[in-house]
Design an enzyme around this catalytic site. Structure first.
Site, PDB file in Angstrom:
ATOM      1  CG  HIS A  31      -4.086  -0.945  -1.201  1.00 56.18           C
ATOM      2  ND1 HIS A  31      -3.743  -0.863   0.350  1.00 56.18           N
ATOM      3  CD2 HIS A  31      -4.747  -2.064  -1.274  1.00 56.18           C
ATOM      4  CE1 HIS A  31      -4.438  -2.041   0.909  1.00 56.18           C
ATOM      5  NE2 HIS A  31      -4.915  -2.687  -0.212  1.00 56.18           N
ATOM      6  CG  ASP A  84      -5.606  -5.506   2.444  1.00 56.20           C
ATOM      7  OD1 ASP A  84      -6.253  -6.590   2.798  1.00 56.20           O
ATOM      8  OD2 ASP A  84      -5.729  -5.031   1.275  1.00 56.20           O
ATOM      9  CB  SER A  95      -0.938   0.018   0.950  1.00 56.57           C
ATOM     10  OG  SER A  95      -1.968   0.959   0.974  1.00 56.57           O
ATOM     11  CB  THR A  96       1.152   4.215   2.290  1.00 61.96           C
ATOM     12  OG1 THR A  96      -0.386   4.210   2.429  1.00 61.96           O
ATOM     13  CG2 THR A  96       1.880   5.439   2.149  1.00 61.96           C
ATOM     14  CG  MET A  99      -2.516   3.282   5.306  1.00 59.81           C
ATOM     15  SD  MET A  99      -3.376   4.979   5.460  1.00 59.81           S
ATOM     16  CE  MET A  99      -4.349   4.761   4.168  1.00 59.81           C
TER      17      MET A  99
END
Length: 358
Positions: free
Chosen positions: A195, A292, A169-170, A289
């Site tokens: 993501h 998930d 993600s991030t 973050m």
């Protein structure tokens, strides 16, 4: 207890409307405050020293100095956490991917006044991600001269019986640009969720295809999984799962509610890999973050697969890997530059177990 002051946000966008929408949303968030505005890179550059922002929201297509050039210049001097806020347009998507490779923390789609989810809801998500970015440790983009480290290839007969799964993600786009090129051309197939907003995953896949020995594609429904190919889950309203089709594996893109606030979800992908591949699966959970991927990683571990999470020291945001470590889903914690080698080594180690050869 001393309360932390709000994170100061510099909004850089040539649209007065977008600046106003972002400012109104940010001012409603107690953890953020607007430090100032700039309509182009040159103006923003003049404001950096005086405003000293904690985080920057950055448009890319601007007059005078474009966002990508501005980003590359200031990150060399001061690594200010930056979120690219961009429209999903064909001309802009590649630039957005390059910006995140260069060190931006995240990509967010520009707020749309007619969005079905509602502007207020959208801005809450934007503000949450700005706060996360402000807390992150941005890393400058690295020259890829070191990514071609020698990793022993696996025979095609073995590769075709294994599957690798990766979630991020991030900070993940930059991380993946360092990890994916390390895999040799004939490696086991890789399925991954990163993501990012709808409209950007195709550009991301195209960008990775240019720098990776493996083929990289944005996954399509019913794609047959083959060794030597990386399948990127498309952003949007569908989850990507892996299913059996006779003796082969295929991609299925299914509509569904967000899982861990994400769609596509790493958990959903990992759980499907656990079900169809079990002990012949290896997964890695990278920077990001939230949580998930942690439960899906646990499913793979319980099915006999190998699970690896990125360590804190090399993560931009040590959220998802941290949860995986806390719940016991991660068998190994590894620095970013060792992820690919450890995934490949897991296959070789299993091959050396008597009675467990492919």
């Amino acid at each position: 207890m001393t309360l932390r002051r709000p994170y100061r946000v510099l909004i850089v966008d040539d649209s007065a409307l977008i600046r106003r929408v972002l400012a109104e949303g940010i001012e409603r968030c107690p953890e953020l405050e607007v430090a100032g505005f700039a309509s182009n890179g040159a103006q923003a550059n003049d404001l950096l020293a005086t405003l000293q922002p904690d985080v920057i929201t950055l448009d890319l297509e601007m007059p005078n100095i474009d966002g990508l050039t501005f980003l590359r210049n200031y990150l060399r001097k001061r690594p200010i956490p930056t979120i690219v806020i961009s429209s999903a347009t064909n001309g802009n998507n590649s630039m957005a991917i390059q910006a995140v490779e260069a060190g931006a923390v995240d990509i967010i789609s520009k707020p749309r006044l007619n969005a079905n989810m509602g502007l207020a809801h959208m801005m809450r998500d934007v503000c949450d991600r700005i706060v996360t970015a402000a807390k992150s440790r941005p890393r400058l983009g690295q020259v890829r001269a070191d990514v071609a480290q020698s990793i022993t290839p696996i025979s095609s007969a073995v590769s075709s019986n294994w599957i690798f799964a990766i979630g991020a993600s991030t900070g993940g786009i930059q991380a993946l640009s360092q990890v994916l090129p390390k895999f040799p051309a004939g490696s086991p197939p890789i399925v991954l969720v990163q993501h990012m907003p709808e409209g950007f995953t195709k550009s991301f896949a195209d960008r990775m295809d240019m720098i990776c020995p493996m083929d990289v594609v944005e996954a399509k429904h019913d794609d047959l999984i083959r060794a030597g190919c990386i399948y990127v889950a498309p952003g949007g309203d569908k989850h990507m799962v892996i299913e059996r089709k006779g003796t082969a594996l295929k991609v299925s893109l299914n509509k569904g509610e967000p899982v861990c606030y994400s769609r596509p979800s790493v958990d959903v992908l990992f759980q499907s890999v656990a079900a169809v591949s079990g002990r012949r699966s290896v997964c890695a959970l990278l920077t990001g973050m939230g949580r998930d991927g942690a439960d899906g990683m646990m499913a793979i571990r319980r099915a006999g697969g190998t699970t690896i999470a990125q360590n804190k020291e090399t993560s931009v945001v040590f959220g998802m890997p941290n949860v995986a470590q806390q719940i016991g889903a991660a068998m190994q914690m590894a620095p970013l530059d060792q992820i690919a080698a450890r995934m490949m080594h897991a296959v070789g180690a299993r091959q050396r177990i008597p009675g467990d050869q492919s």
